[in-house]
Design an enzyme around this catalytic site. Structure first.
Site, PDB file in Angstrom:
ATOM      1  N   TYR A  79      63.177 -50.723 -49.350  1.00  0.00           N
ATOM      2  CA  TYR A  79      61.762 -51.035 -49.635  1.00  0.00           C
ATOM      3  C   TYR A  79      60.871 -49.991 -48.955  1.00  0.00           C
ATOM      4  CZ  TYR A  79      57.323 -53.579 -49.793  1.00  0.00           C
ATOM      5  OH  TYR A  79      56.002 -53.933 -50.002  1.00  0.00           O
ATOM      6  N   SER A 109      52.140 -50.292 -48.695  1.00  0.00           N
ATOM      7  CA  SER A 109      52.461 -51.349 -47.732  1.00  0.00           C
ATOM      8  C   SER A 109      52.408 -50.749 -46.348  1.00  0.00           C
ATOM      9  CB  SER A 109      53.882 -51.853 -48.002  1.00  0.00           C
ATOM     10  OG  SER A 109      54.337 -52.675 -46.956  1.00  0.00           O
TER      11      SER A 109
HETATM   12  N1  NAP Z   1      52.964 -59.855 -49.807  1.00  0.00           N
HETATM   13  C1  NAP Z   1      53.067 -58.926 -48.879  1.00  0.00           C
HETATM   14  O1  NAP Z   1      53.280 -59.219 -47.684  1.00  0.00           O
HETATM   15  C2  NAP Z   1      52.898 -57.457 -49.238  1.00  0.00           C
HETATM   16  C3  NAP Z   1      52.679 -56.557 -48.187  1.00  0.00           C
HETATM   17  C4  NAP Z   1      52.545 -55.206 -48.484  1.00  0.00           C
HETATM   18  C5  NAP Z   1      52.600 -54.780 -49.796  1.00  0.00           C
HETATM   19  N2  NAP Z   1      52.824 -55.683 -50.791  1.00  0.00           N
HETATM   20  C6  NAP Z   1      52.887 -55.153 -52.173  1.00  0.00           C
HETATM   21  O2  NAP Z   1      51.959 -55.844 -52.974  1.00  0.00           O
HETATM   22  C7  NAP Z   1      52.360 -55.764 -54.344  1.00  0.00           C
HETATM   23  C8  NAP Z   1      52.218 -57.135 -54.985  1.00  0.00           C
HETATM   24  O3  NAP Z   1      53.085 -58.053 -54.343  1.00  0.00           O
HETATM   25  P1  NAP Z   1      52.662 -59.554 -54.002  1.00  0.00           P
HETATM   26  O4  NAP Z   1      52.672 -59.695 -52.532  1.00  0.00           O
HETATM   27  O5  NAP Z   1      51.449 -59.961 -54.741  1.00  0.00           O
HETATM   28  O6  NAP Z   1      53.959 -60.339 -54.517  1.00  0.00           O
HETATM   29  P2  NAP Z   1      54.213 -61.206 -55.838  1.00  0.00           P
HETATM   30  O7  NAP Z   1      53.321 -62.392 -55.858  1.00  0.00           O
HETATM   31  O8  NAP Z   1      55.689 -61.411 -55.858  1.00  0.00           O
HETATM   32  O9  NAP Z   1      53.783 -60.247 -57.030  1.00  0.00           O
HETATM   33  C9  NAP Z   1      54.579 -59.190 -57.473  1.00  0.00           C
HETATM   34  C10 NAP Z   1      54.158 -58.858 -58.879  1.00  0.00           C
HETATM   35  O10 NAP Z   1      54.889 -57.699 -59.314  1.00  0.00           O
HETATM   36  C11 NAP Z   1      55.387 -57.972 -60.600  1.00  0.00           C
HETATM   37  N3  NAP Z   1      56.540 -57.154 -60.975  1.00  0.00           N
HETATM   38  C12 NAP Z   1      57.742 -57.033 -60.381  1.00  0.00           C
HETATM   39  N4  NAP Z   1      58.522 -56.203 -61.097  1.00  0.00           N
HETATM   40  C13 NAP Z   1      57.779 -55.789 -62.170  1.00  0.00           C
HETATM   41  C14 NAP Z   1      58.009 -54.933 -63.265  1.00  0.00           C
HETATM   42  N5  NAP Z   1      59.187 -54.327 -63.452  1.00  0.00           N
HETATM   43  N6  NAP Z   1      57.004 -54.731 -64.159  1.00  0.00           N
HETATM   44  C15 NAP Z   1      55.818 -55.340 -64.011  1.00  0.00           C
HETATM   45  N7  NAP Z   1      55.539 -56.190 -63.011  1.00  0.00           N
HETATM   46  C16 NAP Z   1      56.515 -56.403 -62.096  1.00  0.00           C
HETATM   47  C17 NAP Z   1      55.731 -59.457 -60.566  1.00  0.00           C
HETATM   48  O11 NAP Z   1      55.903 -59.909 -61.894  1.00  0.00           O
HETATM   49  P3  NAP Z   1      56.722 -61.230 -62.311  1.00  0.00           P
HETATM   50  O12 NAP Z   1      55.777 -62.368 -62.166  1.00  0.00           O
HETATM   51  O13 NAP Z   1      57.118 -60.969 -63.737  1.00  0.00           O
HETATM   52  O14 NAP Z   1      57.908 -61.322 -61.411  1.00  0.00           O
HETATM   53  C18 NAP Z   1      54.488 -59.974 -59.878  1.00  0.00           C
HETATM   54  O15 NAP Z   1      53.419 -60.059 -60.792  1.00  0.00           O
HETATM   55  C19 NAP Z   1      53.787 -55.199 -54.334  1.00  0.00           C
HETATM   56  O16 NAP Z   1      53.740 -53.834 -54.695  1.00  0.00           O
HETATM   57  C20 NAP Z   1      54.219 -55.346 -52.887  1.00  0.00           C
HETATM   58  O17 NAP Z   1      55.176 -54.375 -52.508  1.00  0.00           O
HETATM   59  C21 NAP Z   1      52.971 -57.012 -50.554  1.00  0.00           C
END
Ligand code: NAP
Length: 269
Positions: free
Chosen positions: A146, A133
């Site tokens: 985080y 991130s």
């Molecule tokens: N969105 C942003 O602004 C942003 C920015 C920088 C980095 N990121 C990073 O991008 C990645 C994906 O996030 P996203 O933005 O796509 O959000 P998201 O839509 O909330 O997706 C998060 C995913 O992680 C899964 N997850 C959480 N805990 C888990 C576990 N213990 N085992 C397996 N899966 C798990 C969730 O599964 P469930 O469906 O079961 O909950 C979901 O599939 C994360 O690492 C986040 O830190 C996001």
């Protein structure tokens, strides 16, 4: 021969978009998630296999990898995407919340690496993409836990890249800024403590800044594109920023005290 990608957290957001993009590019996709039964819409996609994997359960990692090898015969790339954000004052976060943040974002990602590295080493090729991130480069206020988890992912990956290069294994870091996904809603965990209100005013400002940023942001498709490039560009490039709004470059370009004064104005205005 068709290639195979293994993705964690593929139920929504960046993981789901990545699964769809690789499938559209004719890769076979092991789309792993905690609750595959909820991903009805993805079940119909050809060459995409849903598997249960919780990054905090090593046995589920081993069995999903075994199932991928059995079903598709190989793994060419792994995308460590599963993760979520714990935000709020550090003082308000319980020990259990702190541990769960690290169990998921750091130890879970490491556990997947632990299983896949020997496979990639033996086959003398493979790409591991770790979704970090912008918070792994620049810590926002009220994101101490985080940010700590993503700084850990950055250090881990940077070191690992040297270590594994002689075996033909490439490590990639994806560093997104705000992306419109469930990150800011369903997945967002807020640390609150009943009798602790001294942070409320500043934290509410940060929360408003973050949630507004998330609402106006591009969707996960833009990150999926960066992941696709990282896996297929054949380069040794380590870091891929996405929608960072120039923040890392800004941080590098000025004295830290000046950047911090500016950051306070931006994040807590
Ligand atoms: N969105 C942003 O602004 C942003 C920015 C920088 C980095 N990121 C990073 O991008 C990645 C994906 O996030 P996203 O933005 O796509 O959000 P998201 O839509 O909330 O997706 C998060 C995913 O992680 C899964 N997850 C959480 N805990 C888990 C576990 N213990 N085992 C397996 N899966 C798990 C969730 O599964 P469930 O469906 O079961 O909950 C979901 O599939 C994360 O690492 C986040 O830190 C996001």
């Amino acid at each position: 021969m068709e290639k195979v990608v293994f993705i964690t957290g593929a139920s929504t957001g960046i993981g789901k978009e990545t699964a769809k993009l690789f499938q559209a590019k004719n890769w076979k996709v092991a789309a792993t998630m905690r609750s595959p039964e909820k991903a009805e819409d993805m079940k119909k996609i050809v060459d995409l296999r849903l598997m249960r994997l919780d990054v905090t359960e090593p046995e589920s990692i081993r069995s999903a990898i075994a199932e991928t090898l059995e079903h598709f015969g190989r793994i060419d790339a792994v995308v460590n995407n599963a993760g979520y954000g714990l935000i709020g004052p550090f003082e308000a976060a319980s020990e259990e919340q702190v541990r769960r943040q690290f169990e998921t974002n750091v130890f879970g990602l490491m556990a997947v690496c632990r299983e896949v590295i020997p496979i990639f080493r033996k086959q003398k090729r493979g790409v591991i993409v770790n979704v970090s991130s912008i918070s792994g480069l620049t810590a926002l206020p009220f994101s101490s836990l985080y940010a700590a988890s993503k700084f850990a992912v950055e250090g881990f990956s940077e070191s690992l890249a040297y270590e594994l290069e002689p075996f033909g294994i490439r490590i990639k870091l994806i560093e997104p800024g705000p992306i419109k996904t469930d990150f800011y809603s369903r997945s967002e965990e807020i640390a609150r403590s009943e009798n602790l209100h001294v942070y409320d005013e500043r934290f509410e400002k940060l929360l408003e800044f973050m949630n507004k940023g998330g609402e106006a942001a591009p969707d996960g498709g833009i990150v999926a594109e960066a992941i696709w490039n990282a896996v297929t560009d054949g380069s040794k490039k380590l870091r891929y920023g996405v929608n960072t709004k120039g923040l890392p470059a800004l941080k590098r370009s000025m004295p830290e005290s000046v950047f911090r004064a500016l950051a306070k104005k931006i994040f807590l205005k």
